[in-house]
Scaffold this active site. Structure first.
Site, PDB file in Angstrom:
ATOM      1  N   GLY A 270       9.735  10.323   0.469  1.00  0.00           N
ATOM      2  CA  GLY A 270       9.804  11.408  -0.496  1.00  0.00           C
ATOM      3  C   GLY A 270       8.617  12.367  -0.397  1.00  0.00           C
ATOM      4  O   GLY A 270       7.699  12.168   0.406  1.00  0.00           O
TER       5      GLY A 270
ATOM      6  N   ILE B 208       1.526  18.395  -2.589  1.00  0.00           N
ATOM      7  CA  ILE B 208       0.246  17.779  -2.238  1.00  0.00           C
ATOM      8  C   ILE B 208       0.418  16.652  -1.217  1.00  0.00           C
ATOM      9  O   ILE B 208      -0.584  16.085  -0.760  1.00  0.00           O
ATOM     10  CB  ILE B 208      -0.453  17.220  -3.489  1.00  0.00           C
ATOM     11  N   GLY B 209       1.651  16.299  -0.836  1.00  0.00           N
ATOM     12  CA  GLY B 209       1.839  15.244   0.153  1.00  0.00           C
ATOM     13  C   GLY B 209       3.312  15.034   0.474  1.00  0.00           C
ATOM     14  O   GLY B 209       4.206  15.391  -0.292  1.00  0.00           O
TER      15      GLY B 209
ATOM     16  N   LYS C 143       6.920  12.323  -7.557  1.00  0.00           N
ATOM     17  CA  LYS C 143       7.438  11.901  -6.251  1.00  0.00           C
ATOM     18  C   LYS C 143       8.956  12.014  -6.287  1.00  0.00           C
ATOM     19  O   LYS C 143       9.616  11.370  -7.106  1.00  0.00           O
ATOM     20  CB  LYS C 143       6.996  10.471  -5.960  1.00  0.00           C
TER      21      LYS C 143
ATOM     22  N   ASP D 245       3.046  -2.972   2.240  1.00  0.00           N
ATOM     23  CA  ASP D 245       2.742  -1.692   2.921  1.00  0.00           C
ATOM     24  C   ASP D 245       1.343  -1.202   2.521  1.00  0.00           C
ATOM     25  O   ASP D 245       1.119  -0.026   2.215  1.00  0.00           O
ATOM     26  CB  ASP D 245       3.788  -0.654   2.563  1.00  0.00           C
TER      27      ASP D 245
END
Length: 821
Positions: A479, A473-474, A494, A589
C-alpha cells in the site's frame, strides 16, 4: 488794583497739555535701553505722548554670496537683492521689538521707523521734520555733548546740529540727562521770562528779607524740577506783576522828573549820578534818561539762572526805592506798599505750591511705607507658602512611597493568587484526567473493548486532499502512505493497493493485532476504514530507521547513544510480542524500513500485516513451530525458516541481529555478518563503524557487535534467548547511552537550543533561513538542497531554495561566544 490782581490770578491757570511727539534715536547697543527708559520716565507723566523709535541703517550696496565674498547689488538678481533686503529689515524689526515692548508696558503708543541712509544725522533730521517731532532723545558720550568745543566725528553733536529749530534735543548718557539743546520757542520764552524778572527785580521792596528770597528761590527751584509746567506758571505770574509795576512806576517817575526839571537841571544830573553810584552799573532803571540802556541790559541777561536773577535785583530795588523816597516820599510809600502786597500774593502762591509739593512728598512717603509694609507681608506669605510647599512635597513623597509599597504588595498578592489559581487549575486538570482515566479503565474492565475508531471514506479523502502526491510520504509492497490531519492531529493513512483475498487477509491480520495490543514501541493504530482497506496510524516525523541509517535524502545522522537506545526499544517490543497472551505474536517482517522514528527519535515497530499468532504446546518447553509459506524480506528472513518452512520467535531474533549490525555500521544487510566477523577477528571493528555517529565506546560497541552476530546465527538453536540473554545486555547498553546523552545534554545546555543547527547538531557559524522557515547552518543546508527538494524538518516540498542570512541570530551567537571566552 483788585481787578489787576484777579487778572494775575487768572493768568496762573494752566492750559491743557498738548499731544507730544517724542522721537528716540536707537542704534541697538546697550545704551539704547537706558535712553528709552529715561524718555519713558521723563515724558509719560506729562500727558498724551507718542513715541517714534528711529533707527538708521546703511544703504545696501553689497550682497554676500555663499562663497563668502561680496558682490555689488547691481550684479545680483532682483529677487536675491529683495530677499536680502527683506531679511535685513526683519532683523532690524527684531532688534527694535524689545524697545517697543518697553513702551507697551507703560501703555504708550510707539511706532518703529527704519531709515535707510548713509548720513545718520541728516536722515534723523529729515524724519524729525517729516513727523513734526518736538522732542528728540539721543544717546551721548560720557564726556558731554553740547560743549563749546564739539568734535566733528561726534555723532550726537552732528544730530543735535542738524535737528530742526522747533525740536528740543535731549542728550542722555547712562540713563541720566547730560545736556539739552532747546528749541526756538523755548529760547524766546526764556528771554521774555528773564527780562520780566529783571524789570520786576528793580521794584522789590527793601523790607523783603533775604530769608524770603531764599525760600522763594528754593520753592521755585523745587517746583521747576518737580513739574515741567511750574516754570511756565511762575513766568506768567511774574510777567503780569512786572507789567503792572512798570506802568505805575513809569507814571510816578515821570511826575517826579517834571518837578525836578523845573527846579534845576544840575540837581537832576547829580541825582542820576548818585543813583548810578548807589545801584551800580547792572541796573539803569532808576535814571529816567537811561530807559533804553535798561532794556538792553535786561535782554542780554535772559540766559541767567533764576537764582542769580533773584540775588541780583535786590540791591537795585533798594537803590531805586531810596531814590524814589527822596523825590516823593508819600508816592513812593504807596508804590512800596503795592509792591509788597504783590510780592505777598506771589509768596502766598509759591507757599501753596510748596505745601502741595510737601503734601505729595508725604503721600509718596506714606505710599512707600505702605509698599514696604506690603512687601514684608508678601515676603512673610511667600515664606509661609514655601514652607507649605515643602510640607506638601514631603507629604507627596510619603504618599508616593506608600503607593509604591501598596503596588508592590498588590503585585505580590496578585502573583500569589495567580500561582494559587494555576496550582488549583493544574490540580483540577489532574483530577479530571484521573477521573477520565478511571472511567476509561472501568469501561474497559466492565464493557466491551473499543478496538479502533472507524473513519468514513469521505473523511479519508478530505484529510488526504484526494490523495494528493504532495502528501505522500511512502510506498510499500502492499500500500501507499499519506500524511493527513484528523481533528487537528497529524496522522498517517495507509491505503492498500487492491482488495484481493491475500491483501484483505493481511489487512484484517494487522487490524486485529494492532487493535488488541498496546506498547510504547509499537506503532499506534488510531482508526481504520475497513470498507476501503485504509489504516490510520500515528504520524512519525523522522520517518523510518532505514532512511536515517542509509542517509537517504541527506537526513542527519543518528548519534551512537541514540542507536544503543533504539536497539533496546526494538528488543523490548519484540519481547512484548513474543510473550503476549493468550498467544505469542511473531512479526515475520522485522527490518529497519518497518521501524519508524518520531520527533524525539523514539522507535516504534510497524507494519505487522504479516504477523501471526502461534500456539504453544503445554507439554513441551519449546515453542511449537508452524509450517507456513516463506514470507518477509531478503537478508532478514531466518535461513532455517527458508530451509524448513518452520516459523518460531527466534526467526525475529535473526532479523533483530541484522538490525543491530546495521545500527553499528549503517551498511546494507547483504553479507554484513561476514564483514563484521572479519573486522572482529582482525581487531579492526572501528574501521567498519559509522563514523558519523560520533565517538563509539570501543568495549561496549564490540560487545554489542558480538551480540548481533550471535542473534544472526544460521542455526536457530545457536541464537540467544531474547528475554534472558539479549535484553539484559541491551539494558546495560541503554545505561551507557543515557550517561553519554546526559553529558552531551549538559554540554549543549550551555548552548541556547536555537543556536543549534538541526542538521549538523552544532552551534551555527553562519545561520540562514530556508524556505520552510527554519534556520540552518549555511554549509549544511546548501549541501542538503543540492540533492533534496524537501525540508529536512517537515519532509514537505520546499517552495524555493533561497537562503536568507539571519543577522539577528548571528549577532546573538557572536555575543554568546564572546561571553563564553
Amino acid at each position: 488794583m483788585e481787578k489787576k490782581e484777579k487778572e494775575a490770578e487768572n493768568e496762573l491757570v494752566l492750559p491743557p497739555s498738548p499731544t507730544l511727539t517724542i522721537g528716540i534715536a536707537i542704534n541697538g547697543n546697550r545704551e539704547s535701553k537706558y535712553v528709552v527708559k529715561w524718555a519713558l520716565e521723563k515724558f509719560v507723566p506729562e500727558g498724551n505722548v507718542m513715541f517714534k523709535l528711529l533707527h538708521v541703517r546703511a544703504k545696501i550696496k553689497l550682497i554676500p554670496t555663499p562663497m563668502g565674498n561680496l558682490l555689488p547689488i547691481s550684479q545680483v538678481r532682483e529677487d536675491v537683492a529683495a530677499a536680502y533686503k527683506k531679511e535685513l529689515e526683519w532683523q532690524a524689526n527684531e532688534m527694535l521689538l524689545p524697545y517697543k515692548k518697553m513702551c507697551a508696558q507703560r501703555k504708550v503708543e510707539a511706532d518703529i521707523i527704519i531709515i535707510e541712509s548713509d548720513q545718520v544725522a541728516n536722515a534723523i533730521a529729515e524724519e524729525v521734520s517729516k513727523n513734526t517731532i518736538t522732542r528728540l532723545v539721543i544717546g551721548a558720550s560720557s564726556r558731554g555733548m553740547f560743549t563749546r568745543k564739539l568734535k566733528k566725528n561726534n555723532l550726537s553733536s552732528r544730530i543735535s546740529a542738524c535737528a530742526p529749530s522747533f525740536c528740543t534735543v535731549y542728550a542722555v548718557s547712562k540713563g541720566k540727562l547730560t545736556s539739552i539743546r532747546p528749541s526756538d520757542s523755548e529760547m524766546n520764552g526764556s528771554t521774555k521770562d528773564d527780562s520780566s524778572e529783571t524789570s520786576f527785580s528793580s521794584k522789590n521792596s527793601s523790607d523783603y528779607s533775604f530769608s524770603s528770597q531764599t525760600e522763594l528761590g528754593s520753592v521755585a527751584t523745587y517746583a521747576t524740577f518737580r513739574s515741567p509746567s511750574l516754570p511756565m506758571q511762575r513766568s506768567q505770574a511774574l510777567s503780569t506783576i512786572n507789567q503792572t509795576h512798570l506802568h505805575s512806576r513809569t507814571s510816578s517817575l515821570s511826575r517826579s522828573t517834571e518837578s525836578t526839571q523845573f527846579k534845576s537841571p544840575d540837581n537832576n544830573h547829580s541825582r542820576c549820578q548818585s543813583l548810578d553810584n548807589a545801584a551800580g552799573n547792572d541796573d539803569m532803571s532808576s535814571c529816567p534818561n537811561s530807559s533804553e540802556s535798561r532794556e538792553a541790559v535786561s535782554q542780554n541777561s535772559s540766559h541767567r539762572s533764576l537764582q542769580t536773577d533773584q540775588q541780583s535785583w535786590l540791591p537795585d530795588q533798594i537803590s531805586t526805592l531810596d531814590a524814589q523816597t527822596d523825590n516823593n516820599p508819600s508816592e513812593c510809600q504807596v508804590n512800596i506798599n503795592f509792591e509788597i502786597e504783590k510780592l505777598r500774593t506771589e509768596l502766598r502762591h509759591i507757599r501753596e505750591m510748596h505745601a502741595a509739593a510737601q503734601s505729595e512728598t508725604i503721600d509718596a512717603s506714606q505710599k512707600l511705607n505702605t509698599l514696604s509694609k506690603r512687601r514684608l507681608e508678601e515676603a512673610m506669605k511667600l515664606k509661609e507658602v514655601c514652607l507649605k510647599e515643602e510640607e506638601a512635597k514631603e507629604l507627596a513623597r510619603q504618599e508616593k512611597a506608600k503607593c509604591e509599597a501598596a503596588i508592590r504588595e498588590a503585585v505580590h498578592v496578585k502573583g500569589r493568587a495567580d500561582r494559587e489559581a494555576s496550582l488549583r487549575q493544574e490540580a483540577e486538570m489532574k483530577a479530571s484526567h484521573e477521573a477520565k482515566e478511571k472511567e476509561k479503565l472501568q469501561n474497559y474492565l466492565t464493557g466491551p473493548l473499543q478496538q479502533y475508531q472507524k473513519f468514513t471514506w469521505d473523511e479519508i479523502v478530505s484529510a488526504t486532499s484526494s490523495f494528493s502526491e504532495d502528501l505522500r510520504i511512502g510506498m510499500g509492497a502492499y500500500g501507499t502512505v499519506y500524511k493527513c490531519i484528523f481533528h487537528h492531529t497529524a496522522a498517517a493513512v495507509k491505503v492498500l493497493h487492491s482488495k484481493e483475498n491475500g491483501r484483505t487477509k493481511q489487512f484484517q491480520q494487522e487490524l486485529e493485532i494492532l487493535s488488541k495490543i498496546r506498547h510504547p514501541h509499537l506503532l499506534l493504530l488510531l482508526g481504520a476504514c475497513p470498507e476501503h482497506g485504509c489504516l490510520v496510524y500515528e504520524y512519525m516525523e523522522n520517518g523510518s530507521l532505514e532512511d536515517r541509517l542509509l542517509r537517504k535524502n541527506n537526513t542527519p545522522p543518528i548519534p551512537w547513544f541514540e542507536r544503543y537506545r533504539i536497539a533496546w526499544e526494538v528488543g523490548s517490543a519484540l519481547v512484548f510480542l513474543h510473550n503476549s497472551k493468550p498467544e505469542p505474536i511473531i512479526h515475520r517482517d522485522l527490518k529497519p524500513a518497518n521501524i519508524l522514528l518520531d520527533h524525539n527519535f523514539m522507535s516504534k515497530i510497524g507494519d505487522v500485516g504479516l504477523s501471526m499468532m502461534i500456539t504453544t504446546d503445554s507439554s513441551s518447553t519449546s515453542t511449537v513451530y508452524k509450517d507456513t509459506g516463506p514470507v518477509g524480506t531478503l537478508c532478514y528472513i531466518d535461513p532455517e525458516y527458508q530451509r524448513t518452512g518452520l516459523i518460531s520467535p527466534k526467526s525475529d531474533i535473526y532479523a533483530f541481529g541484522m538490525i543491530i549490525l546495521q545500527l553499528l555500521t549503517a551498511k546494507p544487510a547483504i553479507a554484513l555478518t561476514h564483514v563484521v566477523e572479519t573486522a572482529i577477528d582482525d581487531d579492526n571493528l572501528t574501521r567498519i563503524l559509522d563514523s558519523e555517529a560520533g565517538n563509539w565506546p570501543v568495549e561496549e560497541t564490540k560487545e554489542l557487535a558480538i551480540l548481533g552476530l550471535s542473534c544472526a546465527e544460521l542455526r536457530r538453536k545457536d541464537r540467544p534467548g531474547l528475554k534472558d540473554r539479549v535484553l539484559p545486555i541491551l539494558e546495560k547498553m541503554k545505561e551507557v547511552a543515557n550517561k553519554a546523552r546526559n553529558s552531551i545534554s549538559n554540554i549543549q545546555s550551555a548552548h541556547p537550543s536555537h543556536f543549534i543547527c538541526p542538521i549538523s547538531k552544532d552551534v551555527m557559524d553562519e545561520p540562514c533561513v530556508a524556505a520552510d522557515g527554519y534556520t540552518y547552518e549555511r554549509k549544511a543546508i546548501e549541501k542538503w538542497i543540492e540533492t533534496n527538494d524537501i525540508s529536512p524538518m517537515t519532509n514537505l516540498a520546499l517552495p524555493n531554495k533561497n537562503l536568507l542570512p539571519n543577522y539577528s541570530l548571528l549577532s546573538a551567537i557572536l555575543e554568546w561566544k564572546s561571553r563564553k571566552q
